[in-house]
Design an enzyme around this catalytic site. Structure first.
Site, mmCIF file in Angstrom:
data_model
loop_
_atom_site.group_PDB
_atom_site.id
_atom_site.type_symbol
_atom_site.label_atom_id
_atom_site.label_comp_id
_atom_site.label_asym_id
_atom_site.label_seq_id
_atom_site.Cartn_x
_atom_site.Cartn_y
_atom_site.Cartn_z
ATOM 1 N N ASP A 62 -56.795 52.895 -23.191
ATOM 2 C CA ASP A 62 -57.173 54.263 -23.541
ATOM 3 C C ASP A 62 -56.944 54.512 -25.024
ATOM 4 O O ASP A 62 -56.068 53.892 -25.646
ATOM 5 C CB ASP A 62 -56.325 55.283 -22.761
ATOM 6 C CG ASP A 62 -56.775 55.442 -21.325
ATOM 7 O OD1 ASP A 62 -57.857 54.954 -20.981
ATOM 8 O OD2 ASP A 62 -56.024 56.051 -20.546
ATOM 9 N N LYS A 63 -57.659 55.442 -25.564
ATOM 10 C CA LYS A 63 -57.514 55.790 -26.977
ATOM 11 C C LYS A 63 -56.061 56.078 -27.337
ATOM 12 O O LYS A 63 -55.566 55.649 -28.388
ATOM 13 C CB LYS A 63 -58.383 57.006 -27.295
ATOM 14 C CG LYS A 63 -58.249 57.527 -28.727
ATOM 15 C CD LYS A 63 -59.143 58.730 -28.942
ATOM 16 C CE LYS A 63 -58.994 59.268 -30.363
ATOM 17 N NZ LYS A 63 -59.875 60.442 -30.603
#
Length: 418
Positions: free
Chosen positions: A195-196
Protein backbone atom coordinates in the site's frame (compact mmCIF):
# COMPACT_ATOMS: atom_id res chain seq x y z
CA UNK A 1 -0.49 -17.25 -13.82
CA UNK A 2 0.31 -13.72 -14.97
CA UNK A 3 3.69 -12.80 -13.45
CA UNK A 4 3.13 -9.10 -14.09
CA UNK A 5 -0.01 -9.16 -11.96
CA UNK A 6 0.87 -7.65 -8.56
CA UNK A 7 -2.17 -9.37 -7.07
CA UNK A 8 0.18 -12.24 -6.22
CA UNK A 9 1.61 -10.20 -3.40
CA UNK A 10 1.14 -8.37 -0.18
CA UNK A 11 -1.00 -5.57 1.08
CA UNK A 12 -1.92 -4.10 -2.31
CA UNK A 13 -1.87 -0.46 -3.23
CA UNK A 14 -5.39 0.76 -3.87
CA UNK A 15 -4.41 3.55 -6.23
CA UNK A 16 -3.49 1.43 -9.28
CA UNK A 17 -6.51 -0.87 -8.95
CA UNK A 18 -7.91 -1.11 -12.49
CA UNK A 19 -11.44 -1.84 -11.27
CA UNK A 20 -11.77 1.69 -9.94
CA UNK A 21 -13.49 4.39 -11.96
CA UNK A 22 -11.89 7.68 -13.01
CA UNK A 23 -11.44 10.36 -10.36
CA UNK A 24 -12.53 13.89 -11.39
CA UNK A 25 -9.80 15.31 -9.15
CA UNK A 26 -6.99 13.53 -11.01
CA UNK A 27 -4.49 15.66 -12.82
CA UNK A 28 -5.42 15.57 -16.51
CA UNK A 29 -8.89 14.06 -16.01
CA UNK A 30 -11.66 15.58 -18.12
CA UNK A 31 -15.31 15.90 -17.13
CA UNK A 32 -18.08 16.09 -19.73
CA UNK A 33 -21.75 16.72 -18.97
CA UNK A 34 -24.44 16.14 -21.59
CA UNK A 35 -28.01 17.43 -21.16
CA UNK A 36 -30.24 15.48 -23.53
CA UNK A 37 -32.82 17.79 -25.10
CA UNK A 38 -33.95 15.66 -28.06
CA UNK A 39 -35.55 12.26 -28.48
CA UNK A 40 -32.40 10.15 -28.79
CA UNK A 41 -33.49 6.65 -27.78
CA UNK A 42 -30.04 5.13 -28.28
CA UNK A 43 -28.05 2.77 -26.13
CA UNK A 44 -25.78 4.68 -23.77
CA UNK A 45 -22.57 3.16 -25.16
CA UNK A 46 -23.60 3.94 -28.75
CA UNK A 47 -24.55 7.53 -27.91
CA UNK A 48 -21.31 8.26 -26.05
CA UNK A 49 -19.21 6.68 -28.78
CA UNK A 50 -20.66 9.25 -31.15
CA UNK A 51 -20.13 12.16 -28.77
CA UNK A 52 -16.69 11.26 -27.39
CA UNK A 53 -14.60 11.49 -30.52
CA UNK A 54 -11.71 9.09 -30.89
CA UNK A 55 -12.94 6.63 -28.23
CA UNK A 56 -14.02 3.17 -29.30
CA UNK A 57 -17.26 1.57 -28.21
CA UNK A 58 -15.38 -1.06 -26.19
CA UNK A 59 -13.56 1.70 -24.30
CA UNK A 60 -16.86 3.44 -23.64
CA UNK A 61 -18.28 0.17 -22.28
CA UNK A 62 -15.25 -0.24 -20.01
CA UNK A 63 -15.64 3.34 -18.81
CA UNK A 64 -19.28 2.66 -17.94
CA UNK A 65 -18.36 -0.57 -16.15
CA UNK A 66 -15.65 1.23 -14.15
CA UNK A 67 -18.13 3.80 -12.87
CA UNK A 68 -16.93 6.70 -15.02
CA UNK A 69 -20.44 7.45 -16.31
CA UNK A 70 -23.53 8.51 -14.36
CA UNK A 71 -27.01 8.94 -15.79
CA UNK A 72 -29.20 11.20 -13.68
CA UNK A 73 -26.73 10.61 -10.83
CA UNK A 74 -27.22 6.83 -10.99
CA UNK A 75 -24.91 4.06 -12.21
CA UNK A 76 -26.12 2.90 -15.64
CA UNK A 77 -25.49 -0.11 -17.85
CA UNK A 78 -24.02 0.07 -21.35
CA UNK A 79 -27.48 -0.93 -22.64
CA UNK A 80 -29.30 1.89 -20.81
CA UNK A 81 -31.46 3.83 -23.25
CA UNK A 82 -30.70 7.56 -23.42
CA UNK A 83 -33.89 9.65 -23.34
CA UNK A 84 -34.81 13.30 -23.50
CA UNK A 85 -34.26 15.04 -20.18
CA UNK A 86 -31.41 12.76 -19.12
CA UNK A 87 -28.22 14.20 -17.69
CA UNK A 88 -25.06 12.27 -18.55
CA UNK A 89 -22.01 12.92 -16.38
CA UNK A 90 -18.81 11.45 -17.85
CA UNK A 91 -15.31 11.48 -16.37
CA UNK A 92 -12.53 10.68 -18.81
CA UNK A 93 -9.30 9.53 -17.14
CA UNK A 94 -6.05 11.26 -18.09
CA UNK A 95 -4.23 9.80 -21.08
CA UNK A 96 -1.84 6.97 -20.31
CA UNK A 97 1.83 7.82 -20.12
CA UNK A 98 4.38 5.97 -22.23
CA UNK A 99 7.46 7.05 -20.31
CA UNK A 100 8.87 6.12 -16.93
CA UNK A 101 11.23 8.98 -16.28
CA UNK A 102 14.11 8.63 -13.80
CA UNK A 103 13.40 10.68 -10.67
CA UNK A 104 15.81 11.36 -7.84
CA UNK A 105 13.70 9.88 -5.05
CA UNK A 106 15.65 8.47 -2.09
CA UNK A 107 15.21 4.71 -1.61
CA UNK A 108 16.64 2.38 1.03
CA UNK A 109 18.20 -0.60 -0.76
CA UNK A 110 18.59 -3.64 1.50
CA UNK A 111 20.14 -5.91 -1.13
CA UNK A 112 20.95 -5.93 -4.82
CA UNK A 113 22.44 -8.52 -7.16
CA UNK A 114 22.10 -9.46 -10.83
CA UNK A 115 18.62 -10.93 -10.35
CA UNK A 116 16.78 -8.81 -7.84
CA UNK A 117 16.76 -5.63 -5.81
CA UNK A 118 15.21 -5.50 -2.34
CA UNK A 119 13.84 -2.21 -1.00
CA UNK A 120 12.76 -0.97 2.42
CA UNK A 121 9.93 1.17 1.06
CA UNK A 122 9.06 4.38 2.85
CA UNK A 123 5.52 5.61 3.45
CA UNK A 124 3.69 7.81 0.93
CA UNK A 125 5.39 6.09 -2.01
CA UNK A 126 3.26 4.42 -4.68
CA UNK A 127 4.99 1.43 -6.26
CA UNK A 128 4.42 2.10 -9.98
CA UNK A 129 2.77 4.69 -12.24
CA UNK A 130 -0.96 4.38 -12.77
CA UNK A 131 -3.85 6.59 -13.77
CA UNK A 132 -4.01 8.25 -10.32
CA UNK A 133 -0.27 8.88 -10.03
CA UNK A 134 1.79 9.21 -13.17
CA UNK A 135 5.15 9.96 -11.54
CA UNK A 136 6.91 10.07 -8.19
CA UNK A 137 6.76 6.28 -7.77
CA UNK A 138 9.17 3.57 -6.67
CA UNK A 139 9.68 2.52 -10.30
CA UNK A 140 10.68 6.09 -11.18
CA UNK A 141 13.17 6.00 -8.30
CA UNK A 142 14.58 2.67 -9.52
CA UNK A 143 14.96 4.09 -13.03
CA UNK A 144 17.11 6.86 -11.53
CA UNK A 145 19.11 4.31 -9.54
CA UNK A 146 19.89 2.23 -12.63
CA UNK A 147 20.63 5.37 -14.67
CA UNK A 148 23.28 6.32 -12.12
CA UNK A 149 24.72 2.81 -12.25
CA UNK A 150 25.02 2.89 -16.04
CA UNK A 151 26.56 6.34 -16.10
CA UNK A 152 29.07 5.34 -13.39
CA UNK A 153 30.07 2.40 -15.57
CA UNK A 154 30.68 4.74 -18.50
CA UNK A 155 27.53 3.69 -20.37
CA UNK A 156 25.12 6.18 -21.89
CA UNK A 157 21.51 6.56 -20.79
CA UNK A 158 18.96 7.66 -23.36
CA UNK A 159 15.20 7.95 -23.64
CA UNK A 160 14.85 4.54 -25.24
CA UNK A 161 15.62 3.01 -21.87
CA UNK A 162 12.23 4.05 -20.58
CA UNK A 163 10.24 5.24 -23.57
CA UNK A 164 8.08 3.53 -26.16
CA UNK A 165 6.56 5.80 -28.76
CA UNK A 166 3.98 3.43 -30.21
CA UNK A 167 1.27 1.46 -28.37
CA UNK A 168 2.54 -1.79 -29.86
CA UNK A 169 6.17 -0.97 -29.05
CA UNK A 170 7.60 -3.59 -26.69
CA UNK A 171 9.75 -0.93 -25.05
CA UNK A 172 6.73 0.93 -23.69
CA UNK A 173 7.20 1.39 -19.94
CA UNK A 174 10.46 -0.56 -19.90
CA UNK A 175 13.26 0.44 -17.55
CA UNK A 176 16.83 -0.58 -18.24
CA UNK A 177 17.91 -2.65 -15.24
CA UNK A 178 14.48 -4.16 -14.53
CA UNK A 179 12.59 -7.14 -15.90
CA UNK A 180 10.53 -6.26 -18.98
CA UNK A 181 7.60 -8.31 -17.72
CA UNK A 182 4.83 -5.89 -16.80
CA UNK A 183 6.47 -3.00 -18.67
CA UNK A 184 3.45 -2.55 -20.95
CA UNK A 185 1.42 -1.79 -17.80
CA UNK A 186 4.15 0.54 -16.47
CA UNK A 187 5.20 -1.86 -13.72
CA UNK A 188 8.44 -3.44 -14.99
CA UNK A 189 9.88 -5.95 -12.55
CA UNK A 190 7.02 -5.49 -10.08
CA UNK A 191 5.91 -8.83 -8.63
CA UNK A 192 4.03 -7.61 -5.57
CA UNK A 193 3.04 -4.26 -4.09
CA UNK A 194 2.68 -2.56 -0.77
CA UNK A 195 0.00 0.00 0.00
CA UNK A 196 1.06 3.59 -0.52
CA UNK A 197 1.25 4.18 3.24
CA UNK A 198 2.66 0.76 4.19
CA UNK A 199 6.40 0.70 4.84
CA UNK A 200 8.81 -2.18 4.58
CA UNK A 201 10.44 -4.84 2.48
CA UNK A 202 9.58 -5.65 -1.11
CA UNK A 203 11.48 -7.33 -3.95
CA UNK A 204 11.69 -6.24 -7.60
CA UNK A 205 12.99 -8.48 -10.40
CA UNK A 206 15.89 -7.27 -12.56
CA UNK A 207 15.49 -9.76 -15.41
CA UNK A 208 12.74 -11.85 -16.97
CA UNK A 209 13.96 -15.22 -15.68
CA UNK A 210 14.07 -13.94 -12.11
CA UNK A 211 10.64 -12.37 -12.55
CA UNK A 212 9.06 -15.64 -13.67
CA UNK A 213 10.74 -17.55 -10.85
CA UNK A 214 9.72 -15.11 -8.12
CA UNK A 215 6.20 -14.75 -9.48
CA UNK A 216 5.79 -18.52 -9.33
CA UNK A 217 6.88 -18.52 -5.68
CA UNK A 218 4.31 -15.86 -4.84
CA UNK A 219 1.68 -17.79 -6.80
CA UNK A 220 2.52 -21.02 -4.96
CA UNK A 221 2.55 -19.16 -1.62
CA UNK A 222 6.02 -20.36 -0.69
CA UNK A 223 7.16 -16.81 0.09
CA UNK A 224 7.12 -15.85 3.77
CA UNK A 225 5.67 -12.37 4.35
CA UNK A 226 5.61 -11.16 7.96
CA UNK A 227 4.31 -7.76 9.05
CA UNK A 228 4.14 -5.76 12.25
CA UNK A 229 1.10 -3.66 13.11
CA UNK A 230 0.43 -1.43 16.08
CA UNK A 231 -3.26 -1.79 16.85
CA UNK A 232 -5.88 -0.22 19.08
CA UNK A 233 -7.03 -2.49 21.90
CA UNK A 234 -5.50 -5.70 23.18
CA UNK A 235 -6.23 -8.89 21.23
CA UNK A 236 -7.39 -12.00 23.04
CA UNK A 237 -4.90 -14.78 23.70
CA UNK A 238 -1.54 -15.03 21.99
CA UNK A 239 -2.75 -15.26 18.40
CA UNK A 240 -4.93 -17.05 15.92
CA UNK A 241 -6.05 -17.36 12.31
CA UNK A 242 -8.35 -14.84 10.63
CA UNK A 243 -10.10 -16.69 7.80
CA UNK A 244 -12.62 -14.22 6.40
CA UNK A 245 -13.35 -13.49 2.71
CA UNK A 246 -12.69 -9.97 1.45
CA UNK A 247 -14.37 -7.96 -1.32
CA UNK A 248 -15.32 -4.41 -2.15
CA UNK A 249 -17.10 -2.51 0.62
CA UNK A 250 -20.88 -2.59 0.09
CA UNK A 251 -21.33 1.12 0.84
CA UNK A 252 -18.18 3.03 -0.03
CA UNK A 253 -16.26 3.02 -3.28
CA UNK A 254 -12.65 2.90 -2.07
CA UNK A 255 -12.50 0.62 1.00
CA UNK A 256 -12.76 -3.17 1.22
CA UNK A 257 -14.68 -5.29 3.70
CA UNK A 258 -15.32 -8.83 4.88
CA UNK A 259 -17.94 -10.17 2.46
CA UNK A 260 -19.80 -13.46 2.92
CA UNK A 261 -21.29 -13.40 -0.56
CA UNK A 262 -20.21 -14.02 -4.15
CA UNK A 263 -17.91 -10.97 -4.13
CA UNK A 264 -15.77 -12.17 -1.22
CA UNK A 265 -12.45 -13.83 -2.06
CA UNK A 266 -10.79 -16.29 0.36
CA UNK A 267 -8.42 -14.37 2.63
CA UNK A 268 -6.30 -15.80 5.45
CA UNK A 269 -4.14 -13.94 7.95
CA UNK A 270 -2.26 -15.45 10.90
CA UNK A 271 -1.72 -13.07 13.83
CA UNK A 272 0.54 -13.36 16.86
CA UNK A 273 0.57 -10.92 19.78
CA UNK A 274 4.17 -9.79 20.37
CA UNK A 275 3.68 -6.93 22.87
CA UNK A 276 0.87 -5.63 25.06
CA UNK A 277 0.69 -1.99 26.09
CA UNK A 278 -1.90 0.14 27.83
CA UNK A 279 -4.62 0.52 25.18
CA UNK A 280 -2.45 -0.78 22.33
CA UNK A 281 -0.73 -3.95 21.15
CA UNK A 282 2.05 -4.88 18.73
CA UNK A 283 0.91 -7.72 16.48
CA UNK A 284 2.90 -9.84 14.04
CA UNK A 285 0.97 -10.91 10.96
CA UNK A 286 1.67 -13.57 8.37
CA UNK A 287 -0.16 -13.37 5.06
CA UNK A 288 -1.36 -16.57 3.45
CA UNK A 289 -3.21 -14.68 0.72
CA UNK A 290 -2.59 -11.23 -0.75
CA UNK A 291 -5.90 -9.38 -0.99
CA UNK A 292 -6.07 -5.61 -1.23
CA UNK A 293 -5.92 -4.08 2.27
CA UNK A 294 -6.14 -7.60 3.75
CA UNK A 295 -4.39 -6.95 7.06
CA UNK A 296 -6.17 -3.66 7.62
CA UNK A 297 -9.61 -5.14 6.88
CA UNK A 298 -9.09 -8.28 8.96
CA UNK A 299 -7.83 -6.43 12.03
CA UNK A 300 -10.59 -3.84 11.87
CA UNK A 301 -13.18 -6.61 11.49
CA UNK A 302 -12.02 -8.10 14.80
CA UNK A 303 -12.14 -4.74 16.54
CA UNK A 304 -8.39 -4.06 16.56
CA UNK A 305 -7.93 -1.43 13.85
CA UNK A 306 -4.41 -0.40 12.93
CA UNK A 307 -3.30 2.78 14.69
CA UNK A 308 -3.49 5.71 12.28
CA UNK A 309 -5.54 3.75 9.71
CA UNK A 310 -8.24 6.37 9.31
CA UNK A 311 -10.12 4.55 6.53
CA UNK A 312 -10.73 1.45 8.63
CA UNK A 313 -11.49 2.96 12.01
CA UNK A 314 -8.02 3.57 13.38
CA UNK A 315 -7.29 6.90 15.02
CA UNK A 316 -4.39 9.34 14.67
CA UNK A 317 -2.20 9.37 17.76
CA UNK A 318 -0.89 12.51 19.42
CA UNK A 319 0.37 13.13 22.91
CA UNK A 320 -3.23 13.11 24.18
CA UNK A 321 -3.92 9.63 22.76
CA UNK A 322 -0.55 8.37 23.95
CA UNK A 323 -1.37 9.40 27.52
CA UNK A 324 -5.02 8.33 27.34
CA UNK A 325 -5.67 5.66 24.66
CA UNK A 326 -8.96 6.34 22.86
CA UNK A 327 -11.76 3.97 21.94
CA UNK A 328 -11.17 3.74 18.20
CA UNK A 329 -14.04 4.18 15.78
CA UNK A 330 -13.38 0.67 14.44
CA UNK A 331 -13.23 -0.98 17.86
CA UNK A 332 -16.56 -2.81 17.54
CA UNK A 333 -16.16 -6.37 16.30
CA UNK A 334 -17.68 -7.56 13.03
CA UNK A 335 -18.77 -4.05 12.08
CA UNK A 336 -16.86 -3.67 8.77
CA UNK A 337 -16.28 -0.07 9.79
CA UNK A 338 -15.02 2.28 7.10
CA UNK A 339 -14.87 5.99 6.43
CA UNK A 340 -15.51 7.38 2.97
CA UNK A 341 -12.89 9.51 1.23
CA UNK A 342 -14.36 12.86 2.31
CA UNK A 343 -14.73 11.92 5.97
CA UNK A 344 -11.28 10.35 6.00
CA UNK A 345 -9.78 13.50 4.50
CA UNK A 346 -11.43 15.62 7.21
CA UNK A 347 -10.10 13.41 10.01
CA UNK A 348 -6.63 13.44 8.47
CA UNK A 349 -6.64 17.23 7.97
CA UNK A 350 -7.66 17.79 11.59
CA UNK A 351 -4.88 15.45 12.74
CA UNK A 352 -2.19 17.10 10.61
CA UNK A 353 -3.11 20.49 12.07
CA UNK A 354 -2.38 19.27 15.61
CA UNK A 355 0.91 20.45 17.16
CA UNK A 356 1.10 17.29 19.32
CA UNK A 357 0.64 14.80 16.45
CA UNK A 358 2.79 11.66 16.57
CA UNK A 359 1.34 9.46 13.82
CA UNK A 360 -1.51 9.86 11.30
CA UNK A 361 -0.94 7.03 8.81
CA UNK A 362 -1.36 3.26 9.25
CA UNK A 363 1.24 1.85 11.65
CA UNK A 364 1.80 -1.16 9.41
CA UNK A 365 5.25 -2.39 8.36
CA UNK A 366 6.37 -5.28 6.14
CA UNK A 367 9.18 -6.54 8.34
CA UNK A 368 10.33 -9.83 6.82
CA UNK A 369 10.38 -11.32 3.32
CA UNK A 370 11.81 -14.81 2.83
CA UNK A 371 12.09 -16.60 -0.52
CA UNK A 372 14.24 -18.86 -2.66
CA UNK A 373 16.84 -16.92 -4.62
CA UNK A 374 16.00 -17.35 -8.32
CA UNK A 375 19.59 -18.24 -9.33
CA UNK A 376 21.18 -19.96 -6.34
CA UNK A 377 17.91 -21.58 -5.14
CA UNK A 378 19.11 -20.85 -1.60
CA UNK A 379 16.56 -19.65 0.93
CA UNK A 380 17.20 -15.97 1.69
CA UNK A 381 15.60 -13.68 4.27
CA UNK A 382 15.41 -9.90 4.23
CA UNK A 383 14.47 -7.82 7.29
CA UNK A 384 13.46 -4.17 6.98
CA UNK A 385 14.01 -1.84 9.97
CA UNK A 386 11.02 0.18 11.13
CA UNK A 387 10.49 3.70 9.80
CA UNK A 388 9.67 6.80 11.75
CA UNK A 389 7.38 7.72 13.42
CA UNK A 390 6.24 4.13 14.02
CA UNK A 391 9.64 3.22 15.47
CA UNK A 392 9.66 6.04 18.06
CA UNK A 393 6.06 5.43 19.07
CA UNK A 394 6.76 1.75 19.76
CA UNK A 395 9.93 2.63 21.70
CA UNK A 396 7.91 4.95 23.92
CA UNK A 397 5.21 2.32 24.41
CA UNK A 398 7.85 -0.26 25.40
CA UNK A 399 8.39 1.70 28.59
CA UNK A 400 4.81 1.02 29.65
CA UNK A 401 4.37 -2.62 28.64
CA UNK A 402 1.78 -4.54 30.65
CA UNK A 403 1.63 -8.13 31.82
CA UNK A 404 0.06 -10.74 29.63
CA UNK A 405 0.79 -13.86 27.66
CA UNK A 406 2.70 -13.26 24.43
CA UNK A 407 3.28 -15.41 21.38
CA UNK A 408 6.50 -17.37 21.56
CA UNK A 409 6.14 -20.12 18.98
CA UNK A 410 5.90 -19.53 15.25
CA UNK A 411 7.09 -15.92 15.24
CA UNK A 412 9.24 -14.73 12.36
CA UNK A 413 10.19 -11.16 13.27
CA UNK A 414 13.20 -10.54 15.49
CA UNK A 415 12.09 -7.38 17.29
CA UNK A 416 15.66 -6.70 18.37
CA UNK A 417 16.71 -6.16 14.73
CA UNK A 418 14.12 -3.46 14.08
Amino acid sequence: MNPSDPGHGDELDQEPDQTEGPDPNEEGAERCVFHIRNHVRKRLDSYLQGRLKGISRSRVQKLIHMGGVRVNDAAPKASTIVRRGDRLDVILPPPAIRTIDPEDIPIDILHEDDDLIVINKQADLVVHPARSQLRGTLVNALAHHFKQQQEAAGKSWSDWNTRGFKPQDRKRGAVSGLSRIGAADLRPGVIHRLDKHTTGVMVVAKNDDAHWNLARQFEDRTVLKAYLALVHGIPDGTGGVIDQPIGKHPTYREPYAVRHDSTGKPSVTIYRVRRRYRGYALVELELKTGRTHQIRVHLSYLGWPVVGDIWYGGEPVGETEFAQPPLAAGARRYLNFARDRDEGARVEADALARPDLILARPALHAAVLELDHPSTRQRVRFTAPLHEPMRSLIERLEAQGIEGTLARDGTHVDLGRL
